[in-house]
Design an enzyme around this catalytic site. Structure first.
Site, PDB file in Angstrom:
ATOM      1  N   VAL A 136       1.321  -3.506   3.947  1.00 39.61           N
ATOM      2  CA  VAL A 136       1.043  -4.738   4.670  1.00 39.61           C
ATOM      3  C   VAL A 136       2.285  -5.654   4.767  1.00 39.61           C
ATOM      4  O   VAL A 136       2.301  -6.610   5.542  1.00 39.61           O
ATOM      5  CB  VAL A 136      -0.201  -5.418   4.022  1.00 39.61           C
ATOM      6  CG1 VAL A 136       0.177  -6.189   2.781  1.00 39.61           C
ATOM      7  CG2 VAL A 136      -0.981  -6.235   4.990  1.00 39.61           C
ATOM      8  N   TYR A 188      -3.496  -2.203 -10.026  1.00 39.76           N
ATOM      9  CA  TYR A 188      -3.448  -2.288  -8.555  1.00 39.76           C
ATOM     10  C   TYR A 188      -2.479  -3.388  -8.089  1.00 39.76           C
ATOM     11  O   TYR A 188      -1.648  -3.156  -7.208  1.00 39.76           O
ATOM     12  CB  TYR A 188      -4.860  -2.526  -7.997  1.00 39.76           C
ATOM     13  CG  TYR A 188      -4.885  -2.519  -6.485  1.00 39.76           C
ATOM     14  CD1 TYR A 188      -4.819  -1.328  -5.779  1.00 39.76           C
ATOM     15  CD2 TYR A 188      -4.941  -3.701  -5.762  1.00 39.76           C
ATOM     16  CE1 TYR A 188      -4.809  -1.318  -4.388  1.00 39.76           C
ATOM     17  CE2 TYR A 188      -4.929  -3.705  -4.378  1.00 39.76           C
ATOM     18  CZ  TYR A 188      -4.866  -2.505  -3.699  1.00 39.76           C
ATOM     19  OH  TYR A 188      -4.848  -2.491  -2.325  1.00 39.76           O
ATOM     20  N   SER A 206       0.799  -1.239   0.000  1.00 39.27           N
ATOM     21  CA  SER A 206       0.000   0.000   0.000  1.00 39.27           C
ATOM     22  C   SER A 206       0.827   1.282   0.000  1.00 39.27           C
ATOM     23  O   SER A 206       0.270   2.361  -0.217  1.00 39.27           O
ATOM     24  CB  SER A 206      -0.934   0.018   1.205  1.00 39.27           C
ATOM     25  OG  SER A 206      -2.010  -0.851   0.970  1.00 39.27           O
ATOM     26  N   TYR A 238      -4.388   4.459   7.934  1.00 40.68           N
ATOM     27  CA  TYR A 238      -5.758   3.939   8.078  1.00 40.68           C
ATOM     28  C   TYR A 238      -6.414   4.386   9.378  1.00 40.68           C
ATOM     29  O   TYR A 238      -6.282   5.547   9.759  1.00 40.68           O
ATOM     30  CB  TYR A 238      -5.751   2.409   7.945  1.00 40.68           C
ATOM     31  CG  TYR A 238      -4.940   1.940   6.769  1.00 40.68           C
ATOM     32  CD1 TYR A 238      -5.332   2.286   5.474  1.00 40.68           C
ATOM     33  CD2 TYR A 238      -3.781   1.203   6.913  1.00 40.68           C
ATOM     34  CE1 TYR A 238      -4.593   1.887   4.379  1.00 40.68           C
ATOM     35  CE2 TYR A 238      -3.037   0.806   5.827  1.00 40.68           C
ATOM     36  CZ  TYR A 238      -3.446   1.147   4.573  1.00 40.68           C
ATOM     37  OH  TYR A 238      -2.714   0.752   3.503  1.00 40.68           O
ATOM     38  N   LYS A 283       0.457   3.485  -2.909  1.00 39.69           N
ATOM     39  CA  LYS A 283      -0.685   4.388  -3.106  1.00 39.69           C
ATOM     40  C   LYS A 283      -0.230   5.853  -3.101  1.00 39.69           C
ATOM     41  O   LYS A 283      -0.899   6.710  -3.672  1.00 39.69           O
ATOM     42  CB  LYS A 283      -1.742   4.143  -2.016  1.00 39.69           C
ATOM     43  CG  LYS A 283      -2.440   2.778  -2.171  1.00 39.69           C
ATOM     44  CD  LYS A 283      -3.268   2.428  -0.948  1.00 39.69           C
ATOM     45  CE  LYS A 283      -3.909   1.047  -1.085  1.00 39.69           C
ATOM     46  NZ  LYS A 283      -4.479   0.560   0.184  1.00 39.69           N
TER      47      LYS A 283
HETATM   48  O1  DON Z   1      -5.063  -4.872  -1.381  1.00 42.20           O
HETATM   49  C1  DON Z   1      -4.458  -5.486  -0.500  1.00 42.20           C
HETATM   50  O2  DON Z   1      -5.076  -6.103   0.335  1.00 42.20           O
HETATM   51  C2  DON Z   1      -2.949  -5.463  -0.406  1.00 42.20           C
HETATM   52  N1  DON Z   1      -2.341  -5.935  -1.553  1.00 42.20           N
HETATM   53  C3  DON Z   1      -2.412  -4.113  -0.058  1.00 42.20           C
HETATM   54  C4  DON Z   1      -2.893  -3.684   1.232  1.00 42.20           C
HETATM   55  C5  DON Z   1      -1.944  -3.000   2.128  1.00 42.20           C
HETATM   56  O3  DON Z   1      -0.738  -2.954   1.988  1.00 42.20           O
HETATM   57  C6  DON Z   1      -2.612  -2.453   3.301  1.00 42.20           C
HETATM   58  N2  DON Z   1      -1.670  -1.987   4.240  1.00 42.20           N
HETATM   59  N3  DON Z   1      -1.448  -2.066   5.328  1.00 42.20           N
END
Ligand code: DON
Length: 328
Positions: free
Chosen positions: A282, A212, A82, A264, A85
């Site tokens: 993540v 994405y 993420s 978040y 982003k």
């Molecule tokens: O869309 C997702 O679930 C993951 N590939 C990316 C999410 C993410 O990194 C959220 N962060 N903490």
């Protein structure tokens, strides 16, 4: 450049401009932060994250002159997830700055309010007619990707080029992560479809999802993320090359979105305990900016309940306290 608001003198006597002192300070911060990783959980929805060594830990600080202060695993790559982003938002804002049509569309289609909900939550989307709260949650990132699919000839290549420009060296894609993200993205697909039903996804959903999963799979190190953050700490100018990436007011806005939405439903806590515009991923990395001073990244895979690196947060707290880096 605006004069820094903060004294380089730290409360406990460390001097941020003294290299030996910085090394000692990073060692102290690492010693305090590392044990916190044991209270977190490594993300387990794809093998690349599940199999990551929970003991990995690194901190990188890069100043505007290019001096790098590091400790731990700062040269071991991981998927930035993420954190990407931020880069897709920067690319969309560049497009919006070039064309009035895109400018109008961008902030009509995604907000700049913290969501207070988990990053992959669907609930607000129904109530708020398919307009995501901000570009840092998954739904918002998907709308940004949809805008990029509409306005870039080759969105993946343009994103990749932007990232390499601010890192200053080639960046790879983790094909395994990209494939696994595609196979586990049911919630993201659901969001994209729901937003499409409200008219807020314009392109083929497969094209949006392809961008994405590509951005999530960009593979970088903590050192590279700290370098990449510097243009946002430098009013939109990449310090290494002097190239303007964003106009100053736009760079400030990206930082504001990072501060209010980048971690978040823990964004308030981050503002309180860390006080720096930050974006988490993540895989356990966090990228932060200290206006006019540093790009920072910390990496430790175990996460807290909000999806932010547990030890990373502790490290940032200790670092900002000792060096008085909070923007507040
Ligand atoms: O869309 C997702 O679930 C993951 N590939 C990316 C999410 C993410 O990194 C959220 N962060 N903490």
């Amino acid at each position: 450049m605006i004069e820094p608001d903060h004294s380089p003198e730290a409360v406990d006597g460390h001097d941020a401009d003294d290299v030996t002192d910085m090394d000692a300070l990073l060692a102290e911060v690492a010693e305090i932060a590392r044990p916190a990783a044991k209270q977190g959980e490594v993300a387990d929805y794809i093998p690349a994250l599940r199999d990551e060594d929970p003991e990995c830990f690194g901190i990188a600080l890069v100043d505007m002159e290019g001096n790098e202060h590091v400790i731990g695993d700062v040269d071991r790559p991981f998927a930035i997830q993420s954190i990407s982003k931020v880069f897709t938002l920067v690319l969309a804002i560049q497009k919006a700055d070039e064309a009035e049509g895109v400018r109008k569309e961008l902030w009509d289609r995604v907000g700049v309010e913290p969501s207070g909900d988990p990053f992959n939550s669907l609930v607000q989307l129904e109530h708020e007619k398919g307009v995501p709260r901000n570009p840092m949650i998954n739904a918002g990132a998907l709308v940004i990707d949809d805008i990029l699919v509409s306005h870039c000839d080759d969105p993946r290549a343009e994103l990749h080029a932007l990232v390499e420009k601010v890192v200053g060296e080639p960046v790879e894609i983790d094909d395994g992560v990209m494939e696994a993200e595609g196979n586990t993205g049911s919630r993201n697909l659901a969001m994209a479809n729901l937003m499409r039903s409200f008219g807020n996804i314009h392109n083929d959903i497969d094209d949006v999802m392809a961008l994405y999963v590509y951005q999530c799979a960009l593979k970088m190190t903590a050192r590279q993320l700290a370098r990449a953050a510097r243009f946002l700490a430098n009013n939109g100018i990449e310090p290494r090359t002097g190239e303007r990436i964003l106009r100053e007011p736009l760079s400030r806005r990206v930082a504001a979105v990072m501060l209010t939405c980048g971690t978040y439903d823990a964004a308030g806590e981050f503002a309180y305990h860390v006080g720096l515009p930050s974006k988490s991923g993540v895989a356990g990395a966090i990228m932060s900016i200290v206006p006019d001073r540093y790009g920072i990244s910390v990496w430790s895979p175990p996460l807290d309940a909000s999806g932010n690196s547990k030890a990373g947060r502790v490290a940032l707290h200790e670092l900002t306290e000792r060096l008085e880096l909070s923007i507040f």
